[in-house]
Design an enzyme around this catalytic site. Structure first.
Site, PDB file in Angstrom:
ATOM      1  N   TYR A  32       1.027  -1.333   0.332  1.00 12.92           N
ATOM      2  CA  TYR A  32      -0.084  -0.164  -0.056  1.00 12.92           C
ATOM      3  C   TYR A  32       0.789   1.354   0.155  1.00 12.92           C
ATOM      4  CZ  TYR A  32       1.143   1.319   4.945  1.00 12.92           C
ATOM      5  OH  TYR A  32       1.759   1.024   6.084  1.00 12.92           O
ATOM      6  N   ARG A  51       8.300   3.732  -5.008  1.00 10.01           N
ATOM      7  CA  ARG A  51       8.371   3.048  -4.168  1.00 10.01           C
ATOM      8  C   ARG A  51       7.126   1.972  -4.002  1.00 10.01           C
ATOM      9  NH1 ARG A  51       7.975   5.375   2.131  1.00 10.01           N
ATOM     10  NH2 ARG A  51       6.192   5.650   1.725  1.00 10.01           N
ATOM     11  N   ARG A  99      -8.163 -19.847  -1.954  1.00 10.19           N
ATOM     12  CA  ARG A  99      -7.127 -20.309  -0.185  1.00 10.19           C
ATOM     13  C   ARG A  99      -6.511 -21.157  -0.387  1.00 10.19           C
ATOM     14  NH1 ARG A  99      -5.726 -20.959   4.473  1.00 10.19           N
ATOM     15  NH2 ARG A  99      -5.111 -19.318   5.644  1.00 10.19           N
ATOM     16  N   HIS A 101      -1.589 -21.220   0.069  1.00  7.47           N
ATOM     17  CA  HIS A 101      -0.616 -20.011   0.957  1.00  7.47           C
ATOM     18  C   HIS A 101       0.503 -20.180  -0.405  1.00  7.47           C
ATOM     19  CE1 HIS A 101      -1.769 -20.897   4.746  1.00  7.47           C
ATOM     20  NE2 HIS A 101      -0.551 -20.721   5.689  1.00  7.47           N
ATOM     21  N   LYS A 146       6.196  -2.082   1.870  1.00  4.23           N
ATOM     22  CA  LYS A 146       5.102  -1.392   2.483  1.00  4.23           C
ATOM     23  C   LYS A 146       3.862  -2.155   2.321  1.00  4.23           C
ATOM     24  CE  LYS A 146       3.426   2.522   2.864  1.00  4.23           C
ATOM     25  NZ  LYS A 146       3.317   3.221   5.096  1.00  4.23           N
ATOM     26  N   GLU A 178      12.801   2.869  14.272  1.00  2.00           N
ATOM     27  CA  GLU A 178      11.350   2.982  13.226  1.00  2.00           C
ATOM     28  C   GLU A 178      10.395   3.319  13.991  1.00  2.00           C
ATOM     29  OE1 GLU A 178      10.151   2.609   9.640  1.00  2.00           O
ATOM     30  OE2 GLU A 178       9.754   0.386   9.994  1.00  2.00           O
ATOM     31  N   LEU A 202      11.057   0.960   6.496  1.00  2.00           N
ATOM     32  CA  LEU A 202      10.297   1.593   5.679  1.00  2.00           C
ATOM     33  C   LEU A 202      10.806   2.825   5.341  1.00  2.00           C
ATOM     34  CD1 LEU A 202       7.901   1.249   3.567  1.00  2.00           C
ATOM     35  CD2 LEU A 202       6.905   3.219   4.870  1.00  2.00           C
TER      36      LEU A 202
END
Ligand code: PLP
Length: 290
Positions: A32, A51, A99, A101, A146, A178, A202
């Site tokens: 995101y 990014r 579904r 993995h 991210k 961070e 990040l």
């Protein structure tokens, strides 16, 4: 009416729905971005989209359109929602598949969602500074992505919230990494330090603007992991993020930072950061030092 982007189309936000087998919903299999909007214009949009693409590529997803096209779509969304001051939230997941993995064998179409939110500048915090706690960094080792998987960040932020604090400063062993949703800086004897942009943090867009602003204004800045001891003995501490901008930290774990007031270099950087916003987005109505 409020609008959102769903897979390349701008539709009514209440109509923007995702499948229960979207891999973002089930696995957090996606990434995101949050982009700031001032005066109806996006701040550092190219940096955010670069990014975004980098995060996507590192988990094997290709941006489903060009960055230019996406920028145009986001501009259209801002205009349709008549957003002046706020944020755009945007995410892409691997898409919808039964579904499992392992990634789906067949190429599936990534799901793109974006919507806007009115968000004021946090002027009170920008002026007065905020309190923080220190907590162990329990996250994975690819914090440069991210990712939608934010449980480690959420647990840290919740700990801070319960203690009446704005942010949790995370550390691995003796080294500060961070915040739960921000980058952390210390100032000692006029030198600004912040963790280098590697896999443990990040690479903040706001952080990069601050580094550039420091260099352009002869403020000495270094990217290196500083220690908890350096944090406790700093002359000034501040945090940065897209929504928070540059916020002074006046307390760490119930102890005041220096004299407990925002420091002079932090103040200078706030002023210079506002100038950067104004260069790209025009005059700000409410400023920190009005
Ligand atoms: C973990 C983390 N670090 C740093 C930041 C700051 O990044 P940016 O300045 O690009 O918003 C964020 C922003 O949300 C974050 O979640």
């Amino acid at each position: 009416m409020n609008f959102a982007i769903l897979n390349g189309n701008i539709i009514e936000r209440s109509e923007a729905k995702v499948d229960v087998e979207d891999r973002g919903y089930q696995f957090g299999d996606g990434v995101y971005e949050v982009i700031r909007v001032y005066n109806g214009k996006m701040f550092t949009v190219n940096e955010h989209l670069n990014r975004f693409e980098k995060s996507l590529n590192s988990i094997g997803i290709t941006l489903p359109c060009t960055k230019e096209h996406l920028t145009g779509l986001l501009e259209e969304l801002i205009a349709k929602n008549n957003l002046k001051l706020g944020t755009i939230y945007m995410q892409i997941t691997r898409g919808v598949a039964p579904r499992n993995h392992a990634f789906p064998a067949e190429n599936i179409t990534p799901s793109l969602v974006a919507y806007t939110k009115e968000v004021d500048r946090p002027l009170e915090s920008l002026k007065a500074g905020v309190r923080t706690i220190v907590t162990e960094d329990i996250r994975w080792l690819r914090c440069d992505i991210k990712s939608l998987n934010l449980l480690g960040n959420l647990l840290a932020k919740q700990k801070a919230t319960v203690e009446g604090c704005f942010e949790a400063i995370q550390h691995r062993s003796e080294e500060v990494t961070e915040g739960s949703s921000s980058n952390i800086f210390v100032v000692k004897n006029g030198v600004v330090s912040t963790h280098q942009s590697d896999n443990l943090i990040l690479k903040g867009i706001t952080k990069d603007v601050i580094l550039q602003v420091c260099t352009n204004n002869n403020i000495v800045v270094e990217e290196r992991a500083f220690t908890l001891e350096e944090l406790a003995n700093a002359d000034e501490v501040f945090l940065s993020s897209t929504t928070a901008e540059v916020i002074p930290i006046i307390e760490v774990d119930r102890k005041p930072v220096a004299d407990g007031l925002p420091g002079s270099i932090t103040r200078k950087l706030q002023e210079l950061f506002e100038q950067e916003i104004e260069k790209q987005c025009g005059t700000l109505k409410d400023k920190i030092f009005n």
